[in-house]
Design an enzyme around this catalytic site. Structure first.
Site, short mmCIF file in Angstrom:
data_model
loop_
_atom_site.label_atom_id
_atom_site.label_comp_id
_atom_site.label_asym_id
_atom_site.label_seq_id
_atom_site.Cartn_x
_atom_site.Cartn_y
_atom_site.Cartn_z
CG MET A 21 26.68 -0.27 21.08
SD MET A 21 24.65 0.14 19.66
CE MET A 21 25.04 1.80 20.76
CG PHE A 22 29.01 -6.90 22.20
CD1 PHE A 22 30.50 -6.81 21.62
CD2 PHE A 22 29.43 -6.15 23.43
CE1 PHE A 22 31.48 -6.08 22.41
CE2 PHE A 22 30.17 -5.59 24.16
CZ PHE A 22 31.63 -5.75 23.62
CB CYS A 23 24.81 -8.04 17.40
SG CYS A 23 25.87 -7.91 15.87
CG ASN A 24 22.10 -6.54 23.40
OD1 ASN A 24 20.60 -6.12 23.18
ND2 ASN A 24 22.06 -7.65 24.24
N PRO A 25 22.05 -3.19 21.00
CG PRO A 25 20.61 -2.03 18.89
CD PRO A 25 21.52 -3.69 20.19
#
Length: 400
Positions: free
Chosen positions: A48-52
């Site tokens: 998620m690349f720290c971006n849920p």
């Protein structure tokens, strides 16, 4: 994903984020892509690349699915990559930087073609249907008393409610209570337990330079334990009993890290195995993999022990066990096939030396990928209400 609708490469940037789909339109696991890329010395990011919030937007995840996300998990080498509904939870991100070249990009494209572009023959179609009168028989029995340590090769071994008696009945955990395995510490395979069922003792030796004196443990439950607790085994919490300090000190000195030996509770419903009561493979499947490695000119050590199965069969076709649903071993031991074993980098560890060779899993990935998993062997679930023993030479009858 991105600003492709603007039709302006100046506003797109040099980061490409995408998902791969299979021939049926389903998501291919971004986790699998990331780990296979790593084995091929390709560095990418997945998840998620720290971006849920972005994942919720692009995948159309509901608030309920997000809240339940942390509760879903799989077995060994499986995080939550694709929900039961078929929706992905993350993507693949390829970053092209100042020092990147066209050759780098082509390496990644060829990697995707090699592992994820559908071939003419499905990866799982490597066996043919046979009659129920199979000539398969048991040629190897292995018991692994301590999870991720060396196994015992036996001619016969009794069953209990959780599989083979004492199989994965102990586990090593670190100071945080997390289980240790060969993916973290490959030299765990050099810890060699041996069980004497007559005297009810387990003797443990270390195949290292300047090894300590062999450790002996009485198998009577409670005699060597001091406290009970919950420990994390793969992705689940499971109760166990911490062994006494002298026992844990022996393992800490061999592995060079602070750890404890944990014993399972009495009459457990399950062992410390990641999944399944017993694991079965066929020797013909191992021979098939050896041929694949020879074709690719990779010098790898592969044998039955590489896959840490409990029961090894011969007399059947490569991967024929994939087509079975119920088998009887010997006269009375009846088992249901509980599903395939999804392989992780532990198959790369030479169980005799602790050395690693990534080509083994890479070879498996090229011909044994099915539904975003790399499968080899089948788990068994015991169907008997009473328990018996399995012996080398027992015939295997395919019930269906």
């Amino acid at each position: 994903y991105g600003n492709h609708h603007l039709n302006d490469p100046r506003k797109q940037g040099s980061i490409v984020t995408f998902n791969a789909m299979d021939k049926d339109g389903g998501y291919i696991s971004h986790i699998e892509i990331g780990r296979l890329a790593s084995l091929n010395n390709i560095q990418i990011r997945t998840g998620m690349f720290c971006n849920p919030g972005a994942s919720q937007k692009y995948f159309g995840l509901t608030t309920e699915q997000i809240s339940n996300y942390s509760g879903e998990h799989g077995g060994c080498w499986e995080e939550v990559d694709i929900l039961e509904s078929g929706i992905a939870t993350g993507a693949v991100r390829v970053s092209v930087g100042y020092s990147s070249t066209l050759a780098d990009i082509l390496v990644f494209v060829n990697f995707m073609k090699t592992y994820f572009v559908t071939k003419d023959v499905p990866a799982k179609s490597f066996y043919t249907e046979r009659s129920k009168d199979s000539a398969a028989n048991v040629v190897g029995i292995y018991v692994y008393p301590i999870k991720s340590c060396a196994g015992i090769c036996a001619k016969s071994w009794p069953l209990n409610s959780s599989g083979f008696l004492y199989d994965r009945n102990w586990v090593l955990v670190d100071s945080e209570g997390e289980s240790l395995d060969q993916k973290k510490i490959p030299k765990m395979c050099l810890i060699v337990p041996d069980i004497n069922l007559s005297t009810q003792t387990m003797t443990i030796r270390a195949r290292i330079l300047n090894p300590p004196e062999p450790l002996k443990i009485n198998l009577s439950f409670g005699r060597n334990t001091k406290e009970s607790d919950m420990f994390r085994i793969c992705d689940r919490l499971q109760p166990g009993e911490s062994m006494c300090r002298d026992v844990s000190f022996w393992f800490s000195s061999v592995l060079g890290i602070q750890c404890r030996l944990i014993q399972n509770i009495p009459n457990p419903k399950r062992s410390f195995a990641n999944r399944g009561q017993l694991l079965m493979i066929s020797r013909s499947s191992v021979r098939w993999l050896k041929e694949k490695l020879e074709e690719s000119e990779h010098d790898c050590h592969v044998d039955d022990g590489s896959f840490r199965a409990n029961i090894v069969l011969d007399g059947c076709q490569p991967h024929e066990e994939d087509s079975w649903s119920t088998v009887c071993i010997g006269d009375t031991a009846k088992f249901q096939i509980a599903g395939p074993c999804n392989r992780c980098p532990m198959v790369n560890v030479n169980q005799n030396t602790g050395e690693q060779n990534r080509n083994i899993l890479l070879a498996l990935a090229k011909y044994r990928r099915c539904n975003s998993h790399i499968n080899f062997g089948q788990f068994l679930s015991i169907q008997n209400r009473f328990f018996t023993s399995i012996s080398v030479g027992n015939p295997v009858k395919i019930i269906k």
